[in-house]
Design an enzyme around this catalytic site. Sequence first.
Site, PDB file in Angstrom:
ATOM      1  N   GLU A  85      -6.991   4.454   7.635  1.00  8.92           N
ATOM      2  CA  GLU A  85      -6.774   5.893   7.363  1.00  8.92           C
ATOM      3  C   GLU A  85      -7.989   6.485   6.660  1.00  8.92           C
ATOM      4  OE1 GLU A  85      -2.943   5.481   5.462  1.00  8.92           O
ATOM      5  OE2 GLU A  85      -2.125   4.846   7.387  1.00  8.92           O
ATOM      6  N   ASN A 129       0.875  -1.177   0.000  1.00  7.16           N
ATOM      7  CA  ASN A 129       0.000   0.000   0.000  1.00  7.16           C
ATOM      8  C   ASN A 129       0.912   1.227   0.000  1.00  7.16           C
ATOM      9  OD1 ASN A 129      -1.794   2.040   0.518  1.00  7.16           O
ATOM     10  ND2 ASN A 129      -2.336   1.352   2.597  1.00  7.16           N
ATOM     11  N   TRP A 130       0.998   1.876  -1.152  1.00  2.53           N
ATOM     12  CA  TRP A 130       1.960   2.969  -1.289  1.00  2.53           C
ATOM     13  C   TRP A 130       1.394   4.302  -0.789  1.00  2.53           C
ATOM     14  CZ3 TRP A 130       4.160   1.385  -6.785  1.00  2.53           C
ATOM     15  CH2 TRP A 130       4.936   0.229  -6.626  1.00  2.53           C
ATOM     16  N   LYS A 131       0.129   4.310  -0.385  1.00  8.39           N
ATOM     17  CA  LYS A 131      -0.478   5.519   0.203  1.00  8.39           C
ATOM     18  C   LYS A 131      -0.194   6.741  -0.684  1.00  8.39           C
ATOM     19  CE  LYS A 131      -0.193   3.239   4.626  1.00  8.39           C
ATOM     20  NZ  LYS A 131      -0.123   3.304   6.068  1.00  8.39           N
ATOM     21  N   GLY A 180       2.139   1.812  10.795  1.00  7.61           N
ATOM     22  CA  GLY A 180       3.083   2.925  10.718  1.00  7.61           C
ATOM     23  C   GLY A 180       3.740   3.268  12.049  1.00  7.61           C
ATOM     24  N   SER A 236       3.204  -2.662  10.286  1.00  6.96           N
ATOM     25  CA  SER A 236       4.637  -2.737  10.561  1.00  6.96           C
ATOM     26  C   SER A 236       5.284  -4.060  10.151  1.00  6.96           C
ATOM     27  CB  SER A 236       4.906  -2.414  12.034  1.00  6.96           C
ATOM     28  OG  SER A 236       4.462  -1.087  12.331  1.00  6.96           O
ATOM     29  N   GLY A 278       2.795  -1.239   4.290  1.00  8.98           N
ATOM     30  CA  GLY A 278       2.896   0.185   3.985  1.00  8.98           C
ATOM     31  C   GLY A 278       4.352   0.582   3.785  1.00  8.98           C
ATOM     32  N   HIS A 314      -9.532   0.974   4.470  1.00  8.45           N
ATOM     33  CA  HIS A 314      -8.290   1.139   5.239  1.00  8.45           C
ATOM     34  C   HIS A 314      -8.559   2.070   6.420  1.00  8.45           C
ATOM     35  CE1 HIS A 314      -4.230   2.402   6.290  1.00  8.45           C
ATOM     36  NE2 HIS A 314      -3.823   1.297   5.700  1.00  8.45           N
ATOM     37  N   GLU A 324      -5.709  -5.332  10.010  1.00 10.02           N
ATOM     38  CA  GLU A 324      -4.656  -4.360  10.316  1.00 10.02           C
ATOM     39  C   GLU A 324      -4.998  -3.630  11.605  1.00 10.02           C
ATOM     40  OE1 GLU A 324      -2.403  -2.995   6.577  1.00 10.02           O
ATOM     41  OE2 GLU A 324      -4.228  -1.825   6.679  1.00 10.02           O
TER      42      GLU A 324
HETATM   43  P1  PGA Z   1       2.741  -0.090   7.722  1.00 12.48           P
HETATM   44  O1  PGA Z   1       1.301   0.211   7.037  1.00 12.48           O
HETATM   45  O2  PGA Z   1       3.265  -1.347   7.098  1.00 12.48           O
HETATM   46  O3  PGA Z   1       3.563   1.126   7.365  1.00 12.48           O
HETATM   47  O4  PGA Z   1       2.492  -0.236   9.171  1.00 12.48           O
HETATM   48  C1  PGA Z   1       0.405  -0.818   6.758  1.00 12.48           C
HETATM   49  C2  PGA Z   1      -0.828  -0.281   6.069  1.00 12.48           C
HETATM   50  O5  PGA Z   1      -1.240   0.855   6.373  1.00 12.48           O
HETATM   51  O6  PGA Z   1      -1.440  -0.948   5.219  1.00 12.48           O
END
Ligand code: PGA
Length: 246
Positions: A94, A6-8, A168, A207, A228, A92, A162
């Site tokens: 976010e 997931n490159w956000k 993150g 993570s 991420g 997600h 998640e």
């Molecule tokens: P992260 O993010 O690997 O940076 O914790 C995971 C995600 O948001 O899908």
Amino acid sequence: MIIAGNWKLNLGPDEAKSLIEQITEATTDEAQNQIIVFPSALAISASLQARDKSNIKIGIQNTHSSASGAFTGENSASVFKSMGGNIVLLGHSERRQLFSENNDSLAAKLTFIESENLEIMFCVGETLEDREAGKVEQILEEQIEPLKALSTLNKNLYVAYEPVWAIGTGKVASPEIVKETHKILRNSLSKKFGPLATSIPLLYGGSVKPENASELSKIDMVDGFLIGGASLKKDSFMGIVENSGL
Ligand code: PGA
């Protein structure tokens, strides 16, 4: 194992293209079938071009519930499909926390995406507050509710667990927590949707790094990872691919 990045809101078109080319070079055709990347919307066109020489699936991080219309700033699943896109990431944390995504909007999006015959990666996960209050099962059950909008839970669906507190933050969930929560999630899906739910791939996200991928990949009911930060660089992405035995 399914390895999804997931490159956000990271990596512009040139960077996305270059990373896809590097991953393609470093993997077999067979492994590429199990790799998905979700570039940011403006990098999708370049990503699809880069993917021409590989089997990597290209996803989009969110779409609107309509094909077209007066929806300023949104992205259409129909257009994405017509460009050659494969899969939509939905729900997600976010999106839920920062962009008011809720069960109603998710149900409408699911219905539309299913009608476009695109694959779906649906995310769920509790906050630390929910976990400390002993509400993990309840929250996951509420969060999978929109999947009822699908006419069938067919092979086009993946569910990613998640935990919000692990995204993150560098705080990966322990193997015990991942194991226990994937079991809860699988049971909740089966309770709600019957035997078809047993074949839905369950991914863990939060993570994931090359250093923890091996141990996490051995857990029963972990069918893949949604990554991420560590998916933004070739070395860490490939480290996860290799350590998870893909
Ligand atoms: P992260 O993010 O690997 O940076 O914790 C995971 C995600 O948001 O899908």
